[in-house]
Scaffold this motif. Structure first.
Motif, mmCIF file in Angstrom:
data_model
loop_
_atom_site.group_PDB
_atom_site.id
_atom_site.type_symbol
_atom_site.label_atom_id
_atom_site.label_comp_id
_atom_site.label_asym_id
_atom_site.label_seq_id
_atom_site.Cartn_x
_atom_site.Cartn_y
_atom_site.Cartn_z
ATOM 1 N N THR A 150 0.867 -1.186 0.000
ATOM 2 C CA THR A 150 0.000 0.000 0.000
ATOM 3 C C THR A 150 0.897 1.228 0.000
ATOM 4 N N ASP A 151 0.452 2.300 -0.657
ATOM 5 C CA ASP A 151 1.306 3.488 -0.706
ATOM 6 C C ASP A 151 0.448 4.757 -0.719
ATOM 7 N N ILE A 152 1.123 5.879 -0.420
ATOM 8 C CA ILE A 152 0.500 7.215 -0.545
ATOM 9 C C ILE A 152 1.513 8.117 -1.239
ATOM 10 N N MET A 153 1.053 8.942 -2.166
ATOM 11 C CA MET A 153 1.914 9.995 -2.724
ATOM 12 C C MET A 153 1.153 11.326 -2.699
ATOM 13 N N THR A 154 1.910 12.405 -2.678
ATOM 14 C CA THR A 154 1.336 13.745 -2.800
ATOM 15 C C THR A 154 1.284 14.096 -4.278
ATOM 16 N N LEU A 155 0.199 14.710 -4.724
ATOM 17 C CA LEU A 155 0.059 15.024 -6.152
ATOM 18 C C LEU A 155 -0.613 16.378 -6.351
ATOM 19 N N CYS B 141 -4.276 12.656 -14.124
ATOM 20 C CA CYS B 141 -3.228 12.855 -13.110
ATOM 21 C C CYS B 141 -1.871 12.515 -13.709
ATOM 22 N N MET B 142 -0.878 13.365 -13.450
ATOM 23 C CA MET B 142 0.491 13.063 -13.857
ATOM 24 C C MET B 142 1.208 12.394 -12.684
ATOM 25 N N ILE B 143 1.512 11.117 -12.860
ATOM 26 C CA ILE B 143 2.177 10.348 -11.803
ATOM 27 C C ILE B 143 3.499 9.842 -12.374
ATOM 28 N N ALA B 144 4.594 10.489 -11.979
ATOM 29 C CA ALA B 144 5.907 10.210 -12.579
ATOM 30 C C ALA B 144 6.309 8.753 -12.373
ATOM 31 N N SER B 145 7.009 8.208 -13.375
ATOM 32 C CA SER B 145 7.314 6.766 -13.365
ATOM 33 C C SER B 145 8.314 6.394 -12.278
ATOM 34 N N MET B 146 9.048 7.363 -11.749
ATOM 35 C CA MET B 146 10.001 7.064 -10.666
ATOM 36 C C MET B 146 9.284 6.768 -9.342
ATOM 37 N N ASN B 147 7.997 7.103 -9.272
ATOM 38 C CA ASN B 147 7.265 6.919 -8.027
ATOM 39 C C ASN B 147 6.761 5.491 -7.878
ATOM 40 N N VAL B 148 6.870 4.970 -6.661
ATOM 41 C CA VAL B 148 6.336 3.631 -6.366
ATOM 42 C C VAL B 148 4.850 3.577 -6.718
ATOM 43 N N SER B 149 4.128 4.666 -6.432
ATOM 44 C CA SER B 149 2.684 4.719 -6.708
ATOM 45 C C SER B 149 2.389 4.440 -8.175
ATOM 46 N N HIS B 150 3.257 4.914 -9.058
ATOM 47 C CA HIS B 150 3.051 4.711 -10.509
ATOM 48 C C HIS B 150 2.903 3.220 -10.806
ATOM 49 N N ASN C 177 7.898 13.558 -0.040
ATOM 50 C CA ASN C 177 9.364 13.520 -0.021
ATOM 51 C C ASN C 177 9.877 12.192 0.513
ATOM 52 N N SER C 178 9.095 11.142 0.327
ATOM 53 C CA SER C 178 9.537 9.806 0.736
ATOM 54 C C SER C 178 8.905 8.791 -0.215
ATOM 55 N N HIS C 179 9.531 7.639 -0.305
ATOM 56 C CA HIS C 179 9.046 6.616 -1.226
ATOM 57 C C HIS C 179 8.496 5.420 -0.453
ATOM 58 N N GLY C 180 7.426 4.861 -0.993
ATOM 59 C CA GLY C 180 6.693 3.805 -0.311
ATOM 60 C C GLY C 180 7.440 2.496 -0.177
ATOM 61 N N ASP C 181 8.542 2.311 -0.893
ATOM 62 C CA ASP C 181 9.303 1.074 -0.705
ATOM 63 C C ASP C 181 10.295 1.201 0.441
HETATM 64 C C1 LIG Z 1 3.426 19.400 -3.008
HETATM 65 C C2 LIG Z 1 3.873 18.221 -3.846
HETATM 66 C C3 LIG Z 1 3.252 17.986 -5.061
HETATM 67 C C4 LIG Z 1 3.638 16.886 -5.843
HETATM 68 N N1 LIG Z 1 3.017 16.665 -7.037
HETATM 69 C C5 LIG Z 1 3.367 15.572 -7.778
HETATM 70 C C6 LIG Z 1 2.682 15.278 -8.999
HETATM 71 O O1 LIG Z 1 1.754 15.970 -9.422
HETATM 72 N N2 LIG Z 1 3.077 14.182 -9.693
HETATM 73 C C7 LIG Z 1 4.110 13.356 -9.279
HETATM 74 O O2 LIG Z 1 4.434 12.378 -9.958
HETATM 75 N N3 LIG Z 1 4.779 13.621 -8.115
HETATM 76 C C8 LIG Z 1 4.403 14.691 -7.358
HETATM 77 N N4 LIG Z 1 5.039 14.942 -6.180
HETATM 78 C C9 LIG Z 1 6.143 14.071 -5.770
HETATM 79 C C10 LIG Z 1 5.684 12.725 -5.162
HETATM 80 O O3 LIG Z 1 4.710 12.919 -4.167
HETATM 81 C C11 LIG Z 1 6.942 12.060 -4.568
HETATM 82 O O4 LIG Z 1 7.815 11.681 -5.619
HETATM 83 C C12 LIG Z 1 6.645 10.884 -3.652
HETATM 84 O O5 LIG Z 1 7.838 10.557 -2.989
HETATM 85 C C13 LIG Z 1 6.140 9.653 -4.396
HETATM 86 O O6 LIG Z 1 5.935 8.626 -3.460
HETATM 87 P P1 LIG Z 1 5.976 7.084 -3.864
HETATM 88 O O7 LIG Z 1 7.329 6.802 -4.499
HETATM 89 O O8 LIG Z 1 5.788 6.358 -2.579
HETATM 90 O O9 LIG Z 1 4.873 6.860 -4.856
HETATM 91 C C14 LIG Z 1 4.671 16.019 -5.384
HETATM 92 C C15 LIG Z 1 5.294 16.286 -4.151
HETATM 93 C C16 LIG Z 1 4.901 17.376 -3.385
HETATM 94 C C17 LIG Z 1 5.567 17.633 -2.071
#
Ligand SMILES: Cc1cc2nc3c(=O)[nH]c(=O)nc-3n(C[C@H](O)[C@H](O)[C@H](O)COP(=O)(O)O)c2cc1C
Length: 187
Positions: A34-39, A54-63, A90-94
């Motif tokens: 399970t994970d949470i990201m800020t977007l 939604c733009m969810i970058a591929s480097m994110n675990v959530s992606h 500012n943290s990754h779910g893994d």
């Molecule tokens: C205020 C804020 C807005 C953000 N918006 C986005 C976004 O729109 N898309 C995205 O891919 N990452 C965004 N991020 C970065 C992700 O939340 C960040 O990379 C996070 O560590 C991802 O977590 P995960 O690796 O556990 O999925 C944002 C971060 C902050 C602090």
């Protein structure tokens, strides 16, 4: 009305003025993870069906979790969750369990497996509607299939991110006192 003295501005920084909002917390689940990201980069695409992009970058675990499950929940935090919004973004779910570290309550959804966040005043369960732009743009088009909103929080103040560590708070309401909106425009 003022006429502004506009000057050249770097195109890569226009997000400062165009940033959508509010900032959301996206929860996801795939198998046991399970994970949470800020977007902050999201947009409404259609009312019915209720579509969001939604733009969810591929480097994110959530992606990966959302790509695998085809589901997520978009949770809307109030301004009281600013510290969690920054820490989760500012943290990754893994590396960490973001529910535990940020003292947030995972609640079961009705339709999707990803959890709702109890401390957010609204949570929208989403299913992937169209993944055609994911490979090239990391842009996921979701359909909101179930919405949960606290009726006592009709229009609470929300956080909006403008880059460079600066958030703005949207809270003040301005009514159409002269009633220039035509009824059909009140969408
Ligand atoms: C205020 C804020 C807005 C953000 N918006 C986005 C976004 O729109 N898309 C995205 O891919 N990452 C965004 N991020 C970065 C992700 O939340 C960040 O990379 C996070 O560590 C991802 O977590 P995960 O690796 O556990 O999925 C944002 C971060 C902050 C602090």
């Amino acid at each position: 009305m003022a006429i502004y003295n506009k000057q050249n501005f770097p195109v890569e920084k226009v997000r400062k003025y165009l940033e959508p909002g509010p900032v959301v917390l996206v929860t996801s689940q795939w198998e046991n993870q399970t994970d949470i990201m800020t977007l902050g980069w999201h947009t409404i695409l259609e009312f019915s069906p209720s579509l969001l992009g939604c733009m969810i970058a591929s480097m994110n675990v959530s992606h990966e979790l959302i790509r695998n499950s085809g589901e997520c929940v978009i949770n809307i935090p109030g301004v009281d969750l600013i510290d969690q919004v920054v820490a989760i973004g500012n943290s990754h779910g893994d590396e960490t369990d973001k529910f535990v570290v940020n003292q947030l309550t995972a609640q079961p959804g009705d339709v999707v497996k990803a959890p709702l966040i109890g401390e957010c005043f609204a949570s929208f369960e989403c299913r992937l509607h169209d993944g055609a732009l994911v490979d090239n743009y990391n842009f996921f088009i979701f359909e909101v299939v179930k919405a949960h909103v606290d009726p006592q929080q009709e229009r609470p103040a929300t956080l909006h991110y403008t880059g460079e560590g600066i958030f703005r708070v949207m809270g003040e309401q301005i009514l159409d006192q002269h009633q220039k909106f035509k009824p059909e425009m009140l969408i």
